[in-house]
Design an enzyme around this catalytic site. Sequence first.
Site, mmCIF file in Angstrom:
data_model
loop_
_atom_site.group_PDB
_atom_site.id
_atom_site.type_symbol
_atom_site.label_atom_id
_atom_site.label_comp_id
_atom_site.label_asym_id
_atom_site.label_seq_id
_atom_site.Cartn_x
_atom_site.Cartn_y
_atom_site.Cartn_z
ATOM 1 N N SER A 12 0.859 -1.196 -0.028
ATOM 2 C CA SER A 12 0.054 -0.164 -0.146
ATOM 3 C C SER A 12 0.806 1.301 -0.061
ATOM 4 O O SER A 12 2.058 1.109 0.351
ATOM 5 C CB SER A 12 -0.811 0.278 1.151
ATOM 6 O OG SER A 12 -1.500 1.167 1.543
ATOM 7 N N TYR A 17 -1.553 -1.208 10.466
ATOM 8 C CA TYR A 17 -1.727 -1.374 8.983
ATOM 9 C C TYR A 17 -0.410 -0.752 8.359
ATOM 10 O O TYR A 17 -0.001 -1.633 7.637
ATOM 11 C CB TYR A 17 -3.130 -0.346 8.480
ATOM 12 C CG TYR A 17 -3.280 -1.028 7.061
ATOM 13 C CD1 TYR A 17 -4.014 -2.129 6.692
ATOM 14 C CD2 TYR A 17 -2.865 0.054 6.302
ATOM 15 C CE1 TYR A 17 -4.374 -2.165 5.411
ATOM 16 C CE2 TYR A 17 -3.117 -0.276 4.646
ATOM 17 C CZ TYR A 17 -3.953 -1.401 4.393
ATOM 18 O OH TYR A 17 -4.365 -1.623 2.945
#
Length: 262
Positions: free
Chosen positions: A139, A151
């Site tokens: 990401s 995350y």
Amino acid sequence: MAEHKGVVLVTGGAQGMGASHSEALGKAGWHVCVADVKDTAPTVHTIQTQGGSASGHRLDVVDSEAWNALAAHIKSEFGGLAGLVNNAGVSYRHGISDTDDANWHKVIGVNLNGVFFGMRAMAPLMRDSGGGSIINISSISGQLGYHGAAYGASKWGVRGLTKSAAGEYAPWGIRTNSIHPGLIDTPMVSNADAFVASSLESIPFGRAGTPAEISAAVVFLMSPESSYLNGSELTIDGGLIAAGTYWRIRHEAAQRSKGGDL
Ligand code: NAD
């Protein structure tokens, strides 16, 4: 089974980008093993109705034994494996202070341990099949400081693991690269309206990406056309990382100066 040019495995293929990657790889001529904790039948059905070849597999990526069992199954059922797309992931948008032990372990477990278990289980099979391509979905939050601490840490970890694998697996004829999507329109962000609206103000293209725009890169990285790409990171974010900060500053400054010089 329809004719195919080799077998590839996509995790998290039941919905969102994983379903899109699976369908695109099916269209490109691969047999796609679609794996997920959710029902993969709709994705498999779509690929088959488009004339492609696919099979569904239940896999929880946090379970290393399940990975080993799936590797054995693919070997006995299909004879080998040419590609792995580590796409399964869970979102978590909370800071360090607001992350309890269970959520930390869950996010790291799926997003980072899952990629580690997947490469460790599948790379030897890929080596024995003549090499291939591993594509790890990180990401942009693995390229900058992200407010969702667990995350972000998981996605930075995926980026680092990818570099390690690029060295370790090169002698096996395996290329390992990471993809870093920006804001992509999938179920993962469908319940985050304020986050999405605010993110759009930092994306020079002014829109979210589509799953298909990421799948095009997956198909390229899976194909022999990307034969010299190894350990690379492909950022696909409409310019958010490269230019988003000053794009946003410019627009906000214009509003503050009420149309005057910046
Ligand atoms: P999504 O939530 O729509 O789909 C994720 C899929 O992963 C689901 O089918 C889910 O069942 C599966 N999954 C979750 N935990 C699993 C597990 N333990 N084992 C097997 N499968 C599991 O998400 P998406 O937006 O399609 O995201 C795909 C990947 O892209 C993820 O790794 C995500 O972190 C990453 N990503 C998404 C965005 C975005 O804006 N949507 C941006 C950057 C990166």
